[in-house]
Design an enzyme around this catalytic site. Sequence first.
Site, PDB file in Angstrom:
ATOM      1  N   HIS A 130     -20.730 -67.133  88.134  1.00 49.76           N
ATOM      2  CA  HIS A 130     -20.920 -66.911  89.576  1.00 49.76           C
ATOM      3  C   HIS A 130     -19.694 -67.312  90.391  1.00 49.76           C
ATOM      4  O   HIS A 130     -19.804 -67.560  91.591  1.00 49.76           O
ATOM      5  CB  HIS A 130     -22.181 -67.649  90.075  1.00 49.76           C
ATOM      6  CG  HIS A 130     -23.453 -67.098  89.502  1.00 49.76           C
ATOM      7  ND1 HIS A 130     -24.669 -67.760  89.537  1.00 49.76           N
ATOM      8  CD2 HIS A 130     -23.704 -65.913  88.873  1.00 49.76           C
ATOM      9  CE1 HIS A 130     -25.596 -67.020  88.953  1.00 49.76           C
ATOM     10  NE2 HIS A 130     -25.044 -65.902  88.533  1.00 49.76           N
ATOM     11  N   THR A 199     -31.189 -75.086  84.527  1.00 45.92           N
ATOM     12  CA  THR A 199     -31.293 -73.853  85.323  1.00 45.92           C
ATOM     13  C   THR A 199     -32.750 -73.435  85.443  1.00 45.92           C
ATOM     14  O   THR A 199     -33.537 -73.605  84.509  1.00 45.92           O
ATOM     15  CB  THR A 199     -30.453 -72.702  84.730  1.00 45.92           C
ATOM     16  OG1 THR A 199     -30.709 -71.514  85.507  1.00 45.92           O
ATOM     17  CG2 THR A 199     -30.755 -72.424  83.269  1.00 45.92           C
ATOM     18  N   ASN A 224     -34.616 -79.542  80.780  1.00 46.17           N
ATOM     19  CA  ASN A 224     -34.981 -79.390  82.185  1.00 46.17           C
ATOM     20  C   ASN A 224     -36.159 -80.324  82.478  1.00 46.17           C
ATOM     21  O   ASN A 224     -37.069 -80.414  81.661  1.00 46.17           O
ATOM     22  CB  ASN A 224     -35.389 -77.932  82.467  1.00 46.17           C
ATOM     23  CG  ASN A 224     -35.337 -77.582  83.945  1.00 46.17           C
ATOM     24  OD1 ASN A 224     -35.924 -78.276  84.780  1.00 46.17           O
ATOM     25  ND2 ASN A 224     -34.644 -76.504  84.277  1.00 46.17           N
ATOM     26  N   ALA A 242     -30.714 -84.129  82.463  1.00 41.72           N
ATOM     27  CA  ALA A 242     -29.648 -83.763  81.523  1.00 41.72           C
ATOM     28  C   ALA A 242     -28.741 -84.945  81.178  1.00 41.72           C
ATOM     29  O   ALA A 242     -28.297 -85.070  80.036  1.00 41.72           O
ATOM     30  CB  ALA A 242     -28.816 -82.630  82.127  1.00 41.72           C
TER      31      ALA A 242
HETATM   32  C1  BJW Z   1     -32.371 -80.585  86.308  1.00 43.67           C
HETATM   33  C2  BJW Z   1     -32.083 -81.802  86.851  1.00 43.67           C
HETATM   34  C3  BJW Z   1     -31.478 -82.716  86.009  1.00 43.67           C
HETATM   35  C4  BJW Z   1     -32.998 -80.698  88.396  1.00 43.67           C
HETATM   36  N1  BJW Z   1     -31.204 -82.370  84.748  1.00 43.67           N
HETATM   37  N2  BJW Z   1     -32.097 -80.262  85.059  1.00 43.67           N
HETATM   38  C5  BJW Z   1     -33.979 -58.587  87.503  1.00 43.67           C
HETATM   39  C6  BJW Z   1     -35.193 -58.796  88.148  1.00 43.67           C
HETATM   40  C7  BJW Z   1     -35.248 -59.106  89.501  1.00 43.67           C
HETATM   41  C8  BJW Z   1     -34.090 -59.212  90.259  1.00 43.67           C
HETATM   42  C9  BJW Z   1     -32.886 -59.019  89.615  1.00 43.67           C
HETATM   43  C10 BJW Z   1     -32.843 -58.699  88.272  1.00 43.67           C
HETATM   44  N3  BJW Z   1     -31.536 -58.564  87.917  1.00 43.67           N
HETATM   45  C11 BJW Z   1     -30.769 -58.822  88.998  1.00 43.67           C
HETATM   46  C12 BJW Z   1     -31.567 -59.087  90.048  1.00 43.67           C
HETATM   47  C13 BJW Z   1     -31.145 -59.411  91.431  1.00 43.67           C
HETATM   48  C14 BJW Z   1     -30.624 -60.833  91.565  1.00 43.67           C
HETATM   49  C15 BJW Z   1     -31.658 -61.788  90.998  1.00 43.67           C
HETATM   50  O1  BJW Z   1     -31.561 -62.308  89.894  1.00 43.67           O
HETATM   51  N4  BJW Z   1     -32.658 -62.094  91.769  1.00 43.67           N
HETATM   52  C16 BJW Z   1     -33.706 -63.030  91.330  1.00 43.67           C
HETATM   53  C17 BJW Z   1     -33.664 -64.265  92.225  1.00 43.67           C
HETATM   54  C18 BJW Z   1     -35.003 -62.325  91.311  1.00 43.67           C
HETATM   55  N5  BJW Z   1     -29.354 -60.971  90.903  1.00 43.67           N
HETATM   56  C19 BJW Z   1     -28.224 -60.624  91.484  1.00 43.67           C
HETATM   57  O2  BJW Z   1     -28.201 -60.136  92.611  1.00 43.67           O
HETATM   58  C20 BJW Z   1     -26.952 -60.810  90.702  1.00 43.67           C
HETATM   59  N6  BJW Z   1     -26.203 -59.609  90.723  1.00 43.67           N
HETATM   60  C21 BJW Z   1     -26.603 -58.499  90.118  1.00 43.67           C
HETATM   61  O3  BJW Z   1     -27.602 -58.444  89.441  1.00 43.67           O
HETATM   62  O4  BJW Z   1     -25.762 -57.437  90.325  1.00 43.67           O
HETATM   63  C22 BJW Z   1     -26.143 -56.146  89.833  1.00 43.67           C
HETATM   64  C23 BJW Z   1     -24.999 -55.201  90.197  1.00 43.67           C
HETATM   65  C24 BJW Z   1     -24.368 -54.501  89.195  1.00 43.67           C
HETATM   66  C25 BJW Z   1     -23.327 -53.630  89.532  1.00 43.67           C
HETATM   67  C26 BJW Z   1     -22.930 -53.499  90.857  1.00 43.67           C
HETATM   68  C27 BJW Z   1     -23.545 -54.228  91.853  1.00 43.67           C
HETATM   69  C28 BJW Z   1     -24.601 -55.091  91.517  1.00 43.67           C
HETATM   70  C29 BJW Z   1     -26.068 -61.865  91.372  1.00 43.67           C
HETATM   71  C30 BJW Z   1     -26.683 -63.217  91.364  1.00 43.67           C
HETATM   72  C31 BJW Z   1     -25.778 -64.193  92.133  1.00 43.67           C
HETATM   73  C32 BJW Z   1     -26.434 -65.536  92.322  1.00 43.67           C
HETATM   74  N7  BJW Z   1     -25.694 -66.263  93.285  1.00 43.67           N
HETATM   75  C33 BJW Z   1     -26.064 -67.653  93.556  1.00 43.67           C
HETATM   76  C34 BJW Z   1     -25.172 -68.151  94.705  1.00 43.67           C
HETATM   77  C35 BJW Z   1     -23.761 -68.383  94.158  1.00 43.67           C
HETATM   78  C36 BJW Z   1     -22.817 -68.831  95.201  1.00 43.67           C
HETATM   79  C37 BJW Z   1     -23.173 -70.163  95.788  1.00 43.67           C
HETATM   80  O5  BJW Z   1     -23.242 -71.179  95.081  1.00 43.67           O
HETATM   81  O6  BJW Z   1     -23.371 -70.180  96.989  1.00 43.67           O
HETATM   82  O7  BJW Z   1     -25.880 -68.458  92.390  1.00 43.67           O
HETATM   83  S1  BJW Z   1     -27.792 -67.844  93.920  1.00 43.67           S
HETATM   84  C38 BJW Z   1     -27.952 -69.411  93.133  1.00 43.67           C
HETATM   85  O8  BJW Z   1     -28.880 -69.287  92.012  1.00 43.67           O
HETATM   86  C39 BJW Z   1     -26.579 -69.719  92.520  1.00 43.67           C
HETATM   87  C40 BJW Z   1     -26.952 -70.262  91.167  1.00 43.67           C
HETATM   88  O9  BJW Z   1     -25.861 -70.153  90.271  1.00 43.67           O
HETATM   89  C41 BJW Z   1     -28.143 -69.414  90.792  1.00 43.67           C
HETATM   90  C42 BJW Z   1     -29.011 -70.022  89.730  1.00 43.67           C
HETATM   91  O10 BJW Z   1     -29.573 -71.200  90.180  1.00 43.67           O
HETATM   92  P1  BJW Z   1     -29.759 -72.405  89.152  1.00 43.67           P
HETATM   93  O11 BJW Z   1     -28.454 -72.864  88.670  1.00 43.67           O
HETATM   94  O12 BJW Z   1     -30.758 -72.029  88.144  1.00 43.67           O
HETATM   95  O13 BJW Z   1     -30.282 -73.555  90.145  1.00 43.67           O
HETATM   96  P2  BJW Z   1     -31.776 -73.843  90.680  1.00 43.67           P
HETATM   97  O14 BJW Z   1     -31.660 -74.717  91.856  1.00 43.67           O
HETATM   98  O15 BJW Z   1     -32.553 -72.598  90.822  1.00 43.67           O
HETATM   99  O16 BJW Z   1     -32.456 -74.649  89.488  1.00 43.67           O
HETATM  100  C43 BJW Z   1     -32.049 -75.945  89.130  1.00 43.67           C
HETATM  101  C44 BJW Z   1     -32.812 -76.349  87.902  1.00 43.67           C
HETATM  102  O17 BJW Z   1     -32.343 -77.614  87.484  1.00 43.67           O
HETATM  103  C45 BJW Z   1     -34.326 -76.491  88.121  1.00 43.67           C
HETATM  104  O18 BJW Z   1     -35.019 -75.809  87.073  1.00 43.67           O
HETATM  105  C46 BJW Z   1     -34.565 -77.992  88.054  1.00 43.67           C
HETATM  106  O19 BJW Z   1     -35.838 -78.326  87.485  1.00 43.67           O
HETATM  107  C47 BJW Z   1     -33.439 -78.423  87.168  1.00 43.67           C
HETATM  108  N8  BJW Z   1     -32.998 -79.797  87.344  1.00 43.67           N
HETATM  109  N9  BJW Z   1     -32.527 -81.772  88.198  1.00 43.67           N
HETATM  110  C48 BJW Z   1     -31.547 -81.090  84.336  1.00 43.67           C
HETATM  111  N10 BJW Z   1     -31.177 -83.959  86.466  1.00 43.67           N
END
Ligand code: BJW
Length: 253
Positions: A130, A199, A224, A242
């Site tokens: 990302h 994640t 997680n 973690a």
């Molecule tokens: C602990 C802990 C501890 C707590 N120890 N653990 C299929 C189905 C439906 C929708 C889609 C699909 N495919 C694609 C999509 C659309 C979309 C998507 O996925 N939407 C879903 C939400 C439904 N995806 C996209 O739009 C992506 N692009 C794409 O698909 O493009 C297609 C395309 C092709 C060709 C041309 C054009 C387009 C892009 C996704 C970009 C995500 N961006 C973000 C922001 C990044 C910038 C920023 O930082 O500002 O990325 S969103 C945000 O979520 C960020 C993260 O990297 C990402 C994931 O989050 P993460 O890391 O999982 O964090 P959390 O907070 O969700 O979870 C934390 C976890 O840690 C929890 O489980 C806790 O329990 C745990 N935890 N403490 C261990 N101590």
Amino acid sequence: MSEASIDVSRTAAEGIALAARRLREARRLVALTGAGISAESGVPTFRGPGGLWRQYRPEDLATPDAFARDPRLVWEWYAWRRQVIAPLRPNAAHRALVALEKRTPEFLLATQNVDGLHGTAGSARVVELHGTIWRLRCTSCAHTREDRGVPLAEIPPRCACGALLRPGVVWFGEALPEEPVTRAFEAAREAEAVLVVGTSSLVYPAAALPQVARAAGAFVIEINPEPTPLTPLADVSLRGPAAALLPAIVEGT
Ligand code: BJW
Ligand code: ZN
């Protein structure tokens, strides 16, 4: 102590031992990390208690439309996050992945995090799916630049060509960078084990990485504190933070 709690702790210990053994035996490993691995360093996660999305709507801040509508608002949010992250240090979980990389012949760390803490910890074989909050990219010309300045000199920052710079991260609806994604999915198809840390497994295509690895025969280990959509597919799902669990399964090998 009740019988149930004895059972739970024995299961956790067995899970740790099993995960440790599979990591030790694997010659080809992929790790996928998310915001949770940096939580104990002080980086806010997105979802869950205290998560960034509890205060802000992603569609207001992390989309190309939001930036087109109000670049100053989006930049103020990123500038604030850069200020929060800048003084933070990697934790024991980041360091455990460095140790794992050093002893594993074929290793790739695919991170969804934009905080750069894996690199600071010393991980070398990393792909940032990302992007990174420390790179700025022009919205008009091909210019990009690394910029760790906190605070930013101007908001919104501008390129020498006059156009707006944007954060070098991947927003919703945007394609992920091609080379890192290709490398990550190729490694996942070859991996004997995949380690998924901190994640929510909700955001695609990153969330598909362990699914692809598993379909190709990999052993899936999840760390997680909470269950996720990946949990039913994982061979071992360890419940806890973690920074405690990851050193335990790496050092226990
Ligand atoms: C602990 C802990 C501890 C707590 N120890 N653990 C299929 C189905 C439906 C929708 C889609 C699909 N495919 C694609 C999509 C659309 C979309 C998507 O996925 N939407 C879903 C939400 C439904 N995806 C996209 O739009 C992506 N692009 C794409 O698909 O493009 C297609 C395309 C092709 C060709 C041309 C054009 C387009 C892009 C996704 C970009 C995500 N961006 C973000 C922001 C990044 C910038 C920023 O930082 O500002 O990325 S969103 C945000 O979520 C960020 C993260 O990297 C990402 C994931 O989050 P993460 O890391 O999982 O964090 P959390 O907070 O969700 O979870 C934390 C976890 O840690 C929890 O489980 C806790 O329990 C745990 N935890 N403490 C261990 N101590
Ligand atoms: Zn430019």
